[in-house]
Design a protein around this motif. Structure first.
Motif, PDB file in Angstrom:
ATOM      1  N   VAL A  14      -6.327   5.044  -1.018  1.00  0.00           N
ATOM      2  CA  VAL A  14      -5.214   4.273  -0.325  1.00  0.00           C
ATOM      3  C   VAL A  14      -5.830   2.973   0.090  1.00  0.00           C
ATOM      4  N   GLN A  15      -6.895   2.724   0.427  1.00  0.00           N
ATOM      5  CA  GLN A  15      -7.191   1.386   0.720  1.00  0.00           C
ATOM      6  C   GLN A  15      -7.566   0.224  -0.547  1.00  0.00           C
ATOM      7  N   GLU A  16      -7.399   0.913  -1.871  1.00  0.00           N
ATOM      8  CA  GLU A  16      -7.465   0.161  -3.085  1.00  0.00           C
ATOM      9  C   GLU A  16      -6.042  -0.007  -3.755  1.00  0.00           C
ATOM     10  N   VAL A  17      -5.016   0.698  -3.155  1.00  0.00           N
ATOM     11  CA  VAL A  17      -3.786   0.481  -3.760  1.00  0.00           C
ATOM     12  C   VAL A  17      -3.201  -0.800  -3.801  1.00  0.00           C
ATOM     13  N   SER A  18      -3.331  -1.542  -2.536  1.00  0.00           N
ATOM     14  CA  SER A  18      -3.080  -2.991  -2.505  1.00  0.00           C
ATOM     15  C   SER A  18      -3.585  -3.986  -3.603  1.00  0.00           C
TER      16      SER A  18
END
Length: 331
Positions: free
Chosen positions: A209-213
């Motif tokens: 989730v932290q790499e979706v951006s």
């Protein structure tokens, strides 16, 4: 003699009537139960009911079912999609609220690709074609590296660049093919509709989730490239050698917290990432703010026209710089 005969006939009629009434009473009286008949009847009644898993209490949609939430109950017939074993239904997630005592049906549970996404990750779709998707040789279950290319004419980009964005991400779906085991008929239908791997337009990746951006910003501002890799190759970049990207939101740390502790998971996703820091063009250090001096990290400042006089040129010249574009005006 005549009176005696009449009396005898009357007595016989009375006896006959009494016998008839007695026989009628015997016929109406309940017969003693036959043990064999009673056993057969109970067995037939037991055979007419089936054990079905039902909700021991009201179940809320979106919450995983635990063993104590279920129990077996005898029903006259088995509903379509019902379970007959409690462990088989444990861990499933209801798609709708299920009232207490209602059978647990497979059609009421969450199915599909969502169940294949690991905890802490999200399924994200990216646009693909034959060149982006390794010649359409990618299949569900493969692992890929995601590279991105930023062109010089893009906003907030000092110069063209290409680099590894995300490493070793699992492919959940490619075109119509998916890891949640499509049936042969569904595969045939997808090929007939032109949705096979050869004509795929999207690939669904499982991304922390932290790499979706980073993936979303890189895909919208540049070009992505999926590099197919051997699943046995588990090598990944050593992120300790690189400074973490600062977020776009200010972080207010509680008193006594470590200022340089990196954000992880949903916190890192909430902080976000700016295009300027993703492109590596601002040189903002990866420091964390203290609670008494909160500040916004990684926010790209708007481009402000600035002037610069060329000292080497004897004539007067002014250079206007706006983002990645520059223009020199000579007087």
């Amino acid at each position: 003699m005549v009176n005696i005969a009449k009396i005898a006939v009357g007595v016989l009629l009375a006896v006959a009537l009494a016998l008839g009434v007695y026989g009628w009473m015997l016929a109406k009286a309940p017969k003693p139960a036959d043990p064999q008949v009673q056993t057969s009847s109970s067995e037939g009644k037991a055979a007419s009911t089936v054990n079905v898993v039902v909700a021991a209490q009201a179940l809320v949609a979106g919450q995983a079912i635990k063993a104590e939430d279920l129990q077996l109950a005898g029903l006259s017939s088995r509903p379509d999609g019902a379970y007959d074993d409690v462990p088989a239904a444990v861990g499933s997630v209801p798609a709708v609220d299920i009232p207490k005592g209602a059978p647990i049906l497979k059609g009421q549970l969450v199915t599909g690709l969502a169940l294949k996404v690991p905890d802490g990750e999200r399924a994200v779709a990216v646009k693909v074609d034959e060149s982006v998707g390794a010649g359409n040789r990618i299949r569900p279950g493969d692992f890929v590296d995601v590279f991105f290319v930023l062109r010089r004419d893009g906003n907030e980009i000092d110069q063209s660049q290409a680099r590894l964005l995300l490493s070793r991400k699992r492919v959940l779906a490619y075109g119509a093919a998916s890891v949640d085991a499509l049936t042969s008929q569904e595969k045939a239908d997808s090929k007939q509709q032109g949705n096979g791997p050869e004509s795929a337009r999207t690939a669904v990746l499982s991304v922390p989730v932290q790499e979706v951006s980073q993936l979303a910003l890189g895909g919208s501002s540049g070009s992505l490239l999926l590099a197919l890799r051997n699943p046995a190759d588990t090598s990944e970049p050593d992120m300790d050698k690189f400074s973490p990207l600062p977020g776009v939101l200010a972080v207010s740390l509680p008193k006594g917290a470590t200022a340089n502790a990196p954000l992880e998971g949903a916190d890192a996703a909430q902080a976000g990432v700016a295009m300027s820091t993703l492109a590596g063009s601002t040189g903002i250090p990866a420091t964390r703010m203290s609670a008494d001096k909160p500040m916004t990290a990684g926010v790209a400042k708007p481009a402000v026209p600035r002037t610069r006089t060329a000292s080497a040129d004897p004539s007067l010249s002014v250079e206007f710089v706006r983002g990645a574009n520059s223009q020199t005006v000579r007087y």
